[in-house]
Design an enzyme around this catalytic site. Sequence first.
Site, PDB file in Angstrom:
ATOM      1  N   PRO A   2       0.795  -1.068   0.073  1.00 47.77           N
ATOM      2  CG  PRO A   2      -0.512  -1.332   1.927  1.00 47.77           C
ATOM      3  CD  PRO A   2       0.703  -2.119   1.150  1.00 47.77           C
ATOM      4  CD  GLU A   3       4.038   2.404  -3.596  1.00 47.33           C
ATOM      5  OE1 GLU A   3       4.383   3.509  -4.113  1.00 47.33           O
ATOM      6  OE2 GLU A   3       4.757   1.449  -3.890  1.00 47.33           O
ATOM      7  CE  LYS A  55       4.641   4.869   1.021  1.00 41.74           C
ATOM      8  NZ  LYS A  55       6.023   4.359   1.154  1.00 41.74           N
ATOM      9  NE  ARG A 128       6.721  -9.567   4.802  1.00 38.62           N
ATOM     10  CZ  ARG A 128       7.061  -9.304   3.427  1.00 38.62           C
ATOM     11  NH1 ARG A 128       6.202  -9.664   2.629  1.00 38.62           N
ATOM     12  NH2 ARG A 128       8.304  -8.947   3.355  1.00 38.62           N
ATOM     13  NE  ARG A 278      12.651  -0.916   0.296  1.00 33.79           N
ATOM     14  CZ  ARG A 278      13.255  -1.626   1.158  1.00 33.79           C
ATOM     15  NH1 ARG A 278      14.003  -2.597   0.714  1.00 33.79           N
ATOM     16  NH2 ARG A 278      13.034  -1.408   2.481  1.00 33.79           N
TER      17      ARG A 278
END
Length: 288
Positions: A2-3, A55, A128, A278
């Site tokens: 989710p951004e 976010k 997670r 990343r």
Amino acid sequence: MPELPEVETIRQDLRRRILSKKIVQVDVLRKKVVQIGRAENLIGDNFKEIERRGKLIILVLRSGRYMLVHLKMTGQLIYQDESCLVAGGHSMRVDGNSEKEFVKLPNKYTAVIFSFADKSRLFFNDMRQFGYIKIVSKEEKKKIESKYGIEPLDTKFTQKYFYELLKKSGGNIKTFLLKQEKIAGIGNIYADEVCFQACVRPDRKVGDLKRQEIVKIYQSIKSILKLAVKHRGTTFSDYLDSDGKKGNFVKYLKVYGREGEKCYRCGGVMRKIRVAGRGTVFCLWCQK
DNA sequence: CTTCTTGTTACTGA
DNA sequence: ATCAGTAACAAGAA
């Protein structure tokens, strides 16, 4: 992941569903996700507004407290009304002629359940368990909010603002785009998409960017985020909106997850490198 | 088995 | 003091 577009989609949907509904029960199934405050203390309270900062989802409580929710990578906020409570635990229901599938909740990843007076429920799931809930005072909320940079879809985020912000920074452009304290809400997917649309390599040094490239990056941030919100975000793996449905922006992705495939613009092969720790995909040929 | 995935923070070294 | 790079967190996919 989710951004901004995914979190904004959830915010808008939840606003229409849970505002002013009395919270009658709270079940905390995984204690570690509630990092500050006790979720059970929200019984009898209700959410009067839902805001977003980068976010971070900010649920404003009638009592003056704030519930902050961060989904991190695999968090979900899913709302289900009474009709999803089917005896025997079926996950399907028939809507007119079309059969819709519903996530059967709670599941093994459900951390917290909020139950409302009308028997609808809000589930916070996180495979997670990196995501969190914090229940804080106005002062603490302000302090946390103040660490975030400008909202890229706000009218205050002008070309001039972006230019001045960039001028103050070193490093490469992707690392800059990911910095929440500069611009809030861009993550790995949209950072790569912005660089592609602007025809700029993600590892280009900020100081070497030409005026015209900076303008294109600015315009790409605005247009890509706006388009992604319009299409309810991107579901690459775990993201689901508050209806438990996937985002539709995947089909508009031009770089993310396309390493080894052909560039939609020039036909070149997409290359994968590591930037800011990343995975980063870009076109060797048309991103300069 | 190993390696990779990601948002954020804490830590390390320069 | 500031900055970049990396480990850690967890769980699953490949």
